[in-house]
Design a protein around this motif. Structure first.
Motif, PDB file in Angstrom:
ATOM      1  N   MET B   1      42.219  32.523  53.136  1.00 52.46           N
ATOM      2  CA  MET B   1      42.260  33.277  51.877  1.00 52.46           C
ATOM      3  C   MET B   1      41.308  32.642  50.854  1.00 52.46           C
ATOM      4  SD  MET B   1      45.513  34.096  49.500  1.00 52.46           S
ATOM      5  CE  MET B   1      46.550  33.286  50.680  1.00 52.46           C
ATOM      6  N   ARG B   2      40.723  33.472  50.060  1.00 56.28           N
ATOM      7  CA  ARG B   2      39.813  32.987  49.037  1.00 56.28           C
ATOM      8  C   ARG B   2      40.592  32.257  47.943  1.00 56.28           C
ATOM      9  NH1 ARG B   2      35.683  37.287  47.585  1.00 56.28           N
ATOM     10  NH2 ARG B   2      34.489  36.198  49.159  1.00 56.28           N
ATOM     11  N   LEU B   3      40.037  31.147  47.470  1.00 54.47           N
ATOM     12  CA  LEU B   3      40.744  30.362  46.466  1.00 54.47           C
ATOM     13  C   LEU B   3      40.768  31.056  45.109  1.00 54.47           C
ATOM     14  CD1 LEU B   3      42.124  27.749  45.594  1.00 54.47           C
ATOM     15  CD2 LEU B   3      39.856  26.820  45.126  1.00 54.47           C
ATOM     16  N   PHE B   4      39.596  31.442  44.659  1.00 54.07           N
ATOM     17  CA  PHE B   4      39.540  31.990  43.293  1.00 54.07           C
ATOM     18  C   PHE B   4      38.492  33.081  43.203  1.00 54.07           C
ATOM     19  CE2 PHE B   4      37.636  32.125  39.079  1.00 54.07           C
ATOM     20  CZ  PHE B   4      38.756  32.358  38.307  1.00 54.07           C
ATOM     21  N   GLU B   5      38.813  34.066  42.418  1.00 49.69           N
ATOM     22  CA  GLU B   5      37.840  35.128  42.179  1.00 49.69           C
ATOM     23  C   GLU B   5      38.047  35.672  40.778  1.00 49.69           C
ATOM     24  OE1 GLU B   5      37.901  38.223  45.088  1.00 49.69           O
ATOM     25  OE2 GLU B   5      36.169  39.214  44.189  1.00 49.69           O
ATOM     26  N   CYS B   6      36.960  35.930  40.079  1.00 47.48           N
ATOM     27  CA  CYS B   6      37.102  36.674  38.825  1.00 47.48           C
ATOM     28  C   CYS B   6      36.129  37.832  38.834  1.00 47.48           C
ATOM     29  CB  CYS B   6      36.917  35.776  37.603  1.00 47.48           C
ATOM     30  SG  CYS B   6      35.285  35.101  37.405  1.00 47.48           S
ATOM     31  N   ARG B   7      36.559  38.932  38.253  1.00 43.82           N
ATOM     32  CA  ARG B   7      35.758  40.154  38.295  1.00 43.82           C
ATOM     33  C   ARG B   7      35.544  40.702  36.888  1.00 43.82           C
ATOM     34  NH1 ARG B   7      39.585  42.934  42.489  1.00 43.82           N
ATOM     35  NH2 ARG B   7      39.300  41.538  44.259  1.00 43.82           N
ATOM     36  N   HIS B   8      34.302  40.916  36.587  1.00 43.42           N
ATOM     37  CA  HIS B   8      33.907  41.622  35.357  1.00 43.42           C
ATOM     38  C   HIS B   8      34.564  41.048  34.104  1.00 43.42           C
ATOM     39  CE1 HIS B   8      32.237  44.309  38.238  1.00 43.42           C
ATOM     40  NE2 HIS B   8      33.421  44.645  38.707  1.00 43.42           N
ATOM     41  N   ILE B   9      34.488  39.751  33.957  1.00 38.90           N
ATOM     42  CA  ILE B   9      35.059  39.128  32.767  1.00 38.90           C
ATOM     43  C   ILE B   9      34.123  39.362  31.577  1.00 38.90           C
ATOM     44  CG2 ILE B   9      35.767  36.943  31.727  1.00 38.90           C
ATOM     45  CD1 ILE B   9      37.532  37.603  33.992  1.00 38.90           C
ATOM     46  N   ALA B  10      34.708  39.747  30.452  1.00 42.98           N
ATOM     47  CA  ALA B  10      33.923  39.946  29.231  1.00 42.98           C
ATOM     48  C   ALA B  10      34.634  39.290  28.061  1.00 42.98           C
ATOM     49  CB  ALA B  10      33.719  41.438  28.959  1.00 42.98           C
ATOM     50  N   LYS B  11      33.840  38.809  27.116  1.00 46.64           N
ATOM     51  CA  LYS B  11      34.413  38.191  25.922  1.00 46.64           C
ATOM     52  C   LYS B  11      33.426  38.302  24.778  1.00 46.64           C
ATOM     53  CE  LYS B  11      36.982  35.579  23.345  1.00 46.64           C
ATOM     54  NZ  LYS B  11      38.352  35.970  22.985  1.00 46.64           N
ATOM     55  N   ARG B  12      33.901  38.779  23.635  1.00 43.05           N
ATOM     56  CA  ARG B  12      33.043  38.758  22.461  1.00 43.05           C
ATOM     57  C   ARG B  12      33.735  37.994  21.337  1.00 43.05           C
ATOM     58  NH1 ARG B  12      31.095  43.425  20.149  1.00 43.05           N
ATOM     59  NH2 ARG B  12      30.137  44.473  21.909  1.00 43.05           N
ATOM     60  N   TYR B  13      32.902  37.358  20.526  1.00 41.81           N
ATOM     61  CA  TYR B  13      33.391  36.701  19.313  1.00 41.81           C
ATOM     62  C   TYR B  13      32.836  37.497  18.151  1.00 41.81           C
ATOM     63  CZ  TYR B  13      34.580  32.661  22.214  1.00 41.81           C
ATOM     64  OH  TYR B  13      35.103  31.831  23.165  1.00 41.81           O
ATOM     65  N   GLY B  14      33.670  38.294  17.516  1.00 45.15           N
ATOM     66  CA  GLY B  14      33.152  39.162  16.455  1.00 45.15           C
ATOM     67  C   GLY B  14      32.124  40.100  17.046  1.00 45.15           C
ATOM     68  N   SER B  15      30.914  40.066  16.508  1.00 45.20           N
ATOM     69  CA  SER B  15      29.888  40.968  17.008  1.00 45.20           C
ATOM     70  C   SER B  15      29.026  40.298  18.072  1.00 45.20           C
ATOM     71  CB  SER B  15      29.009  41.443  15.854  1.00 45.20           C
ATOM     72  OG  SER B  15      28.347  40.325  15.297  1.00 45.20           O
ATOM     73  N   VAL B  16      29.301  39.019  18.328  1.00 43.14           N
ATOM     74  CA  VAL B  16      28.481  38.303  19.298  1.00 43.14           C
ATOM     75  C   VAL B  16      29.103  38.422  20.690  1.00 43.14           C
ATOM     76  CG1 VAL B  16      27.467  36.084  19.934  1.00 43.14           C
ATOM     77  CG2 VAL B  16      27.832  36.660  17.526  1.00 43.14           C
ATOM     78  N   VAL B  17      28.311  38.906  21.627  1.00 41.78           N
ATOM     79  CA  VAL B  17      28.800  39.023  22.993  1.00 41.78           C
ATOM     80  C   VAL B  17      28.538  37.705  23.706  1.00 41.78           C
ATOM     81  CG1 VAL B  17      28.612  40.253  25.170  1.00 41.78           C
ATOM     82  CG2 VAL B  17      28.323  41.478  23.006  1.00 41.78           C
ATOM     83  N   ALA B  18      29.601  37.004  24.063  1.00 40.77           N
ATOM     84  CA  ALA B  18      29.427  35.727  24.760  1.00 40.77           C
ATOM     85  C   ALA B  18      29.346  35.961  26.260  1.00 40.77           C
ATOM     86  CB  ALA B  18      30.575  34.791  24.427  1.00 40.77           C
ATOM     87  N   LEU B  19      30.168  36.868  26.754  1.00 43.36           N
ATOM     88  CA  LEU B  19      30.181  37.186  28.178  1.00 43.36           C
ATOM     89  C   LEU B  19      30.216  38.694  28.301  1.00 43.36           C
ATOM     90  CD1 LEU B  19      32.781  35.083  30.183  1.00 43.36           C
ATOM     91  CD2 LEU B  19      30.331  35.241  30.553  1.00 43.36           C
ATOM     92  N   GLN B  20      29.283  39.236  29.097  1.00 37.23           N
ATOM     93  CA  GLN B  20      29.223  40.680  29.189  1.00 37.23           C
ATOM     94  C   GLN B  20      29.895  41.126  30.477  1.00 37.23           C
ATOM     95  OE1 GLN B  20      25.247  41.782  28.480  1.00 37.23           O
ATOM     96  NE2 GLN B  20      25.714  43.932  28.200  1.00 37.23           N
TER      97      GLN B  20
END
Lengths: 316, 497
Positions: B1-20
């Motif tokens: 089994m795969r240990l870890f996976e993340c899919r399509h993570i996004a994060k913005r701080y106010g108007s700044v996109v840190a992770l798209q």
């Protein structure tokens, strides 16, 4: 104790020196200073301050501040005396009074820890609440405490003044921090809240616990106050808060958090007590007393801070 | 089994996109590098996985189960451990106390077990070759040792997924070898490792796979043995080779007089010293990955860290404080407007006159003239400064300095978070300053900005910093974004690092 607190034990050194200095001065200045009777009367007067300093020390180590402890003393004092006057039993009235004080601590802790409001503001507000409640319960000083309690409090057992029992209890409660993982977490949190949080420590719970602790110890201090005065007084605690903070600082506690010991708290508050006793014994007109004791407190704080500064330089 | 996976993570701080849009996988025993430049989102991603930051959207799975954590403590319960270049050591505790802080051993579940604490601390310290430091105060250790302790602290939590953020940049060579050895052992035991780094040598010698990130997006996912450094650098920089080489009107003037020179400038946190010289009419861009001493450099020049001996206009001066720096004709412009720029509740006019009236006690130029010069758009000069947009606020701050005609403007990421037009205007103001004979030292985390500004002024240089040193200098006319990135990232054959 051992390695863990060896360094911190040193932090109490300046206050210990101050205590020794004033013991020597007072031995010459105050007649019968070195007698059992004087020691007994000294501790009947200053045990509440010692306890409140221990209470404040824990909150300060955690990086907070609690300025409601004095009002908690008033609240517990008047509640206990009033319930006693209304025919409640000794213990039941005591438990209810202590719970009233604890409720203030729970309120402090919850608002500071989970709503993240500045502890200065929160405890200022709850200080008014507790003080206001005390005035509401007992508008004027009066009532009377259990005569047995008052008699017991003045007594000595094998030369040991009875009030020291309260100091022992408070110190045992302190050991609940010092000897457990919670103490390590407390010191870590006082040094840096965020770093401690990312280390996986539940900082909010610890913050909460410090305010509950200080309210509990303040409640015990109120027992000592009541036993000493033998009556209720809604403003009896007011002056204690700032002296407890000053005594903690003299005892080596940092207002920035992360540093301090109960031993330092005890020496710091005994020093303040000795300083006040010296001023009274010098037969000064009463309007100079505040001025003089204030000046001595300031000198004590400066002395303690200077030695701390020197130690930090040696470290660097 | 795969240990870890993340899919399509996004994060913005106010108007700044840190992770798209970030998706990565980690198998058991895999050592995966995450490579990315400034603002690529790699640190944000690692904080999200470590539970210190909550994502706006996307899914994560650990051992096939949905993985949702709201605090580092929760992440640790899943044995996901995050160790970062921002030290988490407490300076009032000893090394061993720091090490056990996440999991303090207790006797009978209540009392602190000092023996067990010493034992487990000693075991992990031995493993890292740090034998005799358990009882020492953490604050007394040199920075490289502190990083090793930080790593030891992570090891002690027996991670199943270990995220290591930029830790090796502070380590000495011997420590790096021990570090690699231990990471390989972890991997052999089945622990997955995310190794966030910009150090090519370590990526190639240690990692199995590499994820490349740019502007908050994963742009490449390769086996390390199927790529080379050039390919990775291409991915890092994107297809920006076509950066418009517009021929700015360039007048070749002979070198101006030296305006300021310092020798032996000390930056906090670094042992070595720097020599630096700037000429009249010159723009010097300071480039590099984040946190390589750029900010400290301009702040040190401005007297924030103690006395600086400088020769300004052929005159020896000692600058002991920002106040003396201002009197010597220096100006400081910060990208952190809230903390180091505006007086938020005061009016535009008051903000503008803060230096002229407040520090120098002269009148400066009339407010309205200065605002026109810097091209700020505003209603009335008595409006509070926060009523303006970020760009216009920054123009007001610039006006605060231009109104006293500084000899040298020190700027630390001054266009952070302001719009493109305002940014361009700010660049033009800098150019005009140099035409009047002033000089500008500009720190920027945006390499493109540095290249653009270097081309629009007559005299310019770009200096790349790494580890608190100047590692490379370019003449401003010919520099490209690629040049800067390549110089910023130490390579296998490179000597700096």
């Amino acid at each position: 104790m051992n390695t863990r607190f060896s360094l911190k034990r040193f932090q109490a050194l300046p206050s210990l020196l101050l205590v020794l200095l004033f013991v020597v001065i007072d031995a010459f200045l105050i007649p019968h200073f070195l007698s059992d009777a004087y020691a007994s009367s000294f501790f009947t007067s200053y045990t509440p301050l010692i306890l409140l300093t221990i209470a404040e020390t824990v909150v300060l180590i955690g990086g907070g501040i609690d300025i409601s402890i004095g009002s908690i003393v008033s609240l517990v004092n008047v509640t206990w005396v009033t319930l006693g006057g209304a025919g409640w039993g000794f213990w039941s009235s005591l438990v209810v009074s202590l719970l009233a004080g604890l409720a203030i601590g729970v309120l402090n802790g919850a608002v500071v820890a989970w709503l993240r409001v500045s502890p200065l503001l929160v405890t200022l507000a709850t200080s008014s609440i507790a003080g206001g409640l005390a005035l509401w319960i007992m508008p004027y000083p009066g009532g009377s405490a259990s005569a047995n309690l008052v008699t017991w409090y003045q007594a000595t057992f094998a030369g040991i003044p009875a009030p020291l029992l309260f100091v022992v209890i408070a110190y045992l409660l302190w050991l609940g921090w010092a000897l457990t993982p919670w103490g390590l977490r407390l010191f870590a949190m006082g040094n840096h809240m965020h770093k401690t949080y990312v280390s996986g420590v539940p900082v909010a719970s610890i913050q909460f616990a410090t305010y509950v602790f200080s309210a509990l110890v303040a409640g015990i201090a109120a027992i000592a106050v009541t036993a000493n005065t033998g009556a209720g007084d809604p403003t009896i605690g007011a002056t204690y808060t700032l002296y407890a903070i000053a005594a903690a600082v003299i005892g080596g506690v940092s207002l920035n958090g992360g540093v301090g010991t109960a031993a330092g708290a005890i020496f710091g508050s005994i020093f303040l007590g000795l300083a006040f006793s010296t001023v009274y014994a010098a037969n000064m007109p009463s309007f100079y007393q505040d001025l003089t004791s204030g000046a001595i407190v300031l000198c004590g704080i400066i002395f303690a801070s200077l030695t701390k500064l020197r130690r930090r330089r040696q470290f660097a | 089994m795969r240990l870890f996976e993340c899919r399509h993570i996004a994060k913005r701080y106010g108007s700044v996109v840190a992770l798209q849009d970030a998706s990565i996988t980690v198998e058991r025993g895999e050592i995966r590098a995450i490579l990315g430049g400034n603002g690529s989102g790699k640190s944000t991603l690692s904080k999200i996985i470590g539970g210190a930051v909550a994502p706006d959207s996307g899914e994560m799975f650990l051992n096939g189960q949905p993985y949702r954590v709201h605090s580092p403590a929760q992440a640790k319960r899943h044995r996901v451990v995050f160790t970062s270049q921002e030290l988490s050591l407490l300076t009032n505790l000893t090394v061993e106390q720091n090490l056990v802080l996440p999991q303090i051993p207790a006797k009978a579940g209540v009392l602190l077990d000092r023996k067990a604490m010493r034992r487990s601390a000693q075991a992990v310290l031995d493993r890292l070759g740090l034998a005799d430091i358990a009882g020492m105060p953490a604050a007394s250790l040199p920075p490289n040792r502190q990083f090793m302790v930080e790593f030891a602290k992570a090891l002690l939590q027996q991670p199943e997924l270990l995220i290591i953020d930029e830790i090796t940049s502070a380590l000495y060579r011997e420590d790096v070898e021990v570090f690699k050895q231990v990471v390989r052992e972890l991997s052999a035991q089945g622990c997955g490792i995310l190794f966030i780094s910009h150090r090519m040598p370590e990526i190639f010698s240690l990692c199995d796979t590499v994820t490349v990130m740019r502007n908050g997006v994963v742009v490449g996912d390769h086996r390390v043995d199927s790529v080379d450094e050039d390919r990775l650098l291409e991915l890092l920089t994107g297809d920006r080779q076509t950066t418009d080489r517009q021929a700015a009107p360039r007048v070749q003037v002979h070198d101006g007089q030296v305006l300021l020179s310092v020798k032996g400038l000390k930056l906090p946190g670094y042992a070595h010293t720097l020599d630096f010289e700037v000429r009249k009419g010159e723009v010097i861009g300071i480039a590099g990955l984040q946190g390589q001493g750029q900010s400290q450099f301009v702040r040190a020049l401005f007297g924030m860290y103690g006395p600086v001996e400088a020769v300004i206009d052929n005159e020896k001066r000692v600058i002991r404080s920002p106040r003396e720096a201002v009197r010597a004709g220096l100006a400081f412009l910060s990208g952190d407007r809230e903390r180091e720029g505006v007086f938020a509740r005061r009016s535009i006019a008051e903000n503008l006159k803060a230096v002229s009236d407040g520090a120098l006690g002269n009148k400066g130029l009339p407010v309205v003239d200065v605002l026109r010069q810097v091209g700020a758009k505003y209603g009335k000069v008595t409006d509070p400064v926060v009523s303006l947009s970020g760009g216009n606020q920054q123009k007001v701050i610039i006006g605060r300095w231009t109104s006293v005609q500084p000899k040298l403007l020190l700027a630390d990421d001054p266009t952070k978070g302001i719009d493109v037009q305002a940014r361009h205007d700010v660049h033009l103001i800098f150019r005009d300053l140099t035409r009047e004979g002033s000089a500008v030292v500009l720190v920027s985390s945006d390499d493109e900005e540095l290249v653009n500004i270097a081309r629009t002024v007559e005299q310019s240089r770009i200096i790349v910093m790494y580890g608190g040193r100047f590692v490379k200098a370019f003449a401003g006319a010919d520099v490209t974004v690629q040049d800067i990135i390549e110089a910023s990232i130490p390579r296998r054959e490179g000597t700096h690092g």
